[in-house]
Design a protein around this motif. Sequence first.
Motif, short mmCIF file in Angstrom:
data_model
loop_
_atom_site.label_atom_id
_atom_site.label_comp_id
_atom_site.label_asym_id
_atom_site.label_seq_id
_atom_site.Cartn_x
_atom_site.Cartn_y
_atom_site.Cartn_z
N TYR A 170 0.97 -1.10 -0.06
CA TYR A 170 -0.01 -0.05 -0.04
C TYR A 170 0.81 1.29 0.05
N MET A 171 1.78 1.02 0.95
CA MET A 171 2.74 2.38 0.85
C MET A 171 3.47 2.47 -0.35
N PHE B 34 11.83 -5.68 4.77
CA PHE B 34 12.68 -5.54 3.61
C PHE B 34 11.99 -4.23 2.82
N LEU B 35 10.78 -4.49 2.36
CA LEU B 35 10.06 -3.37 1.58
C LEU B 35 10.15 -2.00 2.04
N CYS B 36 10.02 -2.02 3.47
CA CYS B 36 9.70 -0.41 4.27
C CYS B 36 11.24 -0.11 4.23
N ALA C 74 12.26 1.08 0.71
CA ALA C 74 11.62 2.43 0.42
C ALA C 74 12.30 3.42 1.19
N MET C 75 12.91 3.47 2.33
CA MET C 75 13.57 4.35 3.27
C MET C 75 14.94 4.78 2.58
N TYR C 76 15.53 3.67 1.97
CA TYR C 76 16.81 3.51 1.45
C TYR C 76 16.76 4.42 0.32
N VAL D 189 3.36 11.18 2.03
CA VAL D 189 4.04 9.81 1.84
C VAL D 189 5.18 9.72 2.64
N TYR D 190 5.33 8.40 3.40
CA TYR D 190 6.19 8.28 3.92
C TYR D 190 6.58 6.89 4.23
N PRO D 191 7.69 6.34 4.20
CA PRO D 191 8.21 4.80 4.11
C PRO D 191 7.21 3.92 5.06
#
Lengths: 242, 297
Positions: free
Chosen positions: B41-42, B113-115, B118-120, B222-224
């Motif tokens: 969703y993110m 992993f996904l979160c 996204a941050m990276y 929007v944020y991770p």
Amino acid sequence: MEESSPMKLEVEQLTAGYGSIEALHGINLSCSSGEMVAVIGSNGAGKSTALNCICGVVPASYGEVLLDGRDILDEPPHRIAMMGIAQVPEGRRVFPRLTVLENLEMGAYIVRDKAVFGERLEFVYNLFPRLSERQRQNAGDLSGGEQQMLVIGRALMRNPKFLLLDEPSLGLAPMVVENIFEIISGLVGSSEVGIIIVEQNAAMALSIANRGYVLENGRITMEASADELICDERVKAAYIGG
Amino acid sequence: MFFQQLVNGLAVGSIYALIAIGYTMVYGILFFVNFAHGDIYMLGTYCAFFIFGFIGIETTGGVISVPQFFAALLPSMLICGAIGMGLEKFAYRPIRNGSRLSAMISALGASLFLCNTAMYLFGSQTKPMPKLFAGEYFTIGGAIVSYIQTAVLIVSLVLMAALHFFIRHTKLGKAIRAVSDDQRAAVLMGIDMDRVISATFAIGSALAGAAGIMVGIYYGAVYPTMGAVAGIKAFTAAILGGIGNIPGAMVGGVLLGIIESLGGAYISFGYRDAIAFFVLIIVLCLMPTGILRKGRT
Ligand SMILES: Nc1ncnc2c1ncn2[C@@H]1O[C@H](COP(=O)(O)OP(=O)(O)OP(=O)(O)O)[C@@H](O)[C@H]1O
Ligand SMILES: [Mg+2]
């Protein structure tokens, strides 16, 4: 019989088990199109395991399952279904939250042609008129006998080359069993389908079959024509009762 | 005020419903909770963020038109659907015959992993999203209904109606229901499990992606880590409606949105998130099968 040479389903040295327990110790059996073969045996003999191995839903550890000479043992179950082998599993297993018609549509999942689907539906409804009366009802709400008709009808929707029936009489009233067996035996006379019927109700199964096997503790211990088996003293004592 | 909160709750709730469908569909077939669903969703929100950037919209204070909204919605849904299929293929399929515990651990790992990816890739700070409609609204019965709320509601309803049609009336939809009823029997019909499971992930993830972009536009951010709370809430909605039950997830989502919104107004706004978890605990204790039972004998 038609001129085309009959198809053959052959099981050779089939060995399978669950974990460290071996349930089948190398069984051989065969069935040709237009033939009805009965496999009789008591609880836990390995009857369901054998059918499940043929259909690819239980892995075999050794042996072969040949469909017209081609080994299908390593094929995934949905491919085996597409090759024309249909199992009616033990305990009926309708899709309870699908309607009767939707159950039949799932039986014809691999049938792409709309016209063929229509023909098959008509065929099944002719065979089991009760199903057409109940077509919009959820399958979970049918009686036991109706559910058994539905799962047989569902398997016939894709006009299989081989139909494997796992204890169709289980838990049904004698009248219903008689009705269903009559319909099954009619299938053999009227089409090219080959049928393997697994039963604890040996008298019933042998009365409509051409040939039979006795499966005991994972081994085939007898193989003969149905008439011979039905008269055999050991079979009588162990499976027919009296 | 009651009617106003109902309107707000309905808009947020329809988004919960969209996300909840993915949890419930996967659970209905594989009997495990796909914890990475909130992160998909993110990623949906990020997809939209980048698409808006690509078509040259100011993210800070920018306003998008309805066609631009759809120009972002459809690709975001497709990309999320593809990510969902990839997730299933790499994180879940190899261990499908393993224990449910390993699937759960794999799901938690996939979520992290996904979160973190996204941050990276996108940075951990919150980024602004453009608005759909510049704050226009109309009033019904004293309640203020913004255009964006209306849009969220309409898009959600259309997507849910489409899903309902797909599940009820198409061959693949019926196969998904058949697998959810009896996997072994379904395979014996010639139904390819891999295909059905892939489709399930694709659909659930695409809907989560749609929810993501709508939330991004609704709250303008929007944020991770945004998937975590939304994920838990949607999961609560799925439980509320009876996990495995698709109409249940829709009803559960809307209901949760409304409860939360009313609770926030009448109890305290600060407790809004807590209310969702309170609902989760109550439902698990008192009605573990949810308000709509999975109609199975
Ligand atoms: N899923 C399973 N896990 C472990 N053991 C199993 C499993 N299924 C069957 N078995 C064992 O394998 C053996 C053969 O079982 P199978 O179900 O094939 O017998 P059956 O002849 O069909 O019996 P019934 O007439 O009761 O249906 C039995 O000893 C049974 O306990
Ligand atoms: Mg059995």
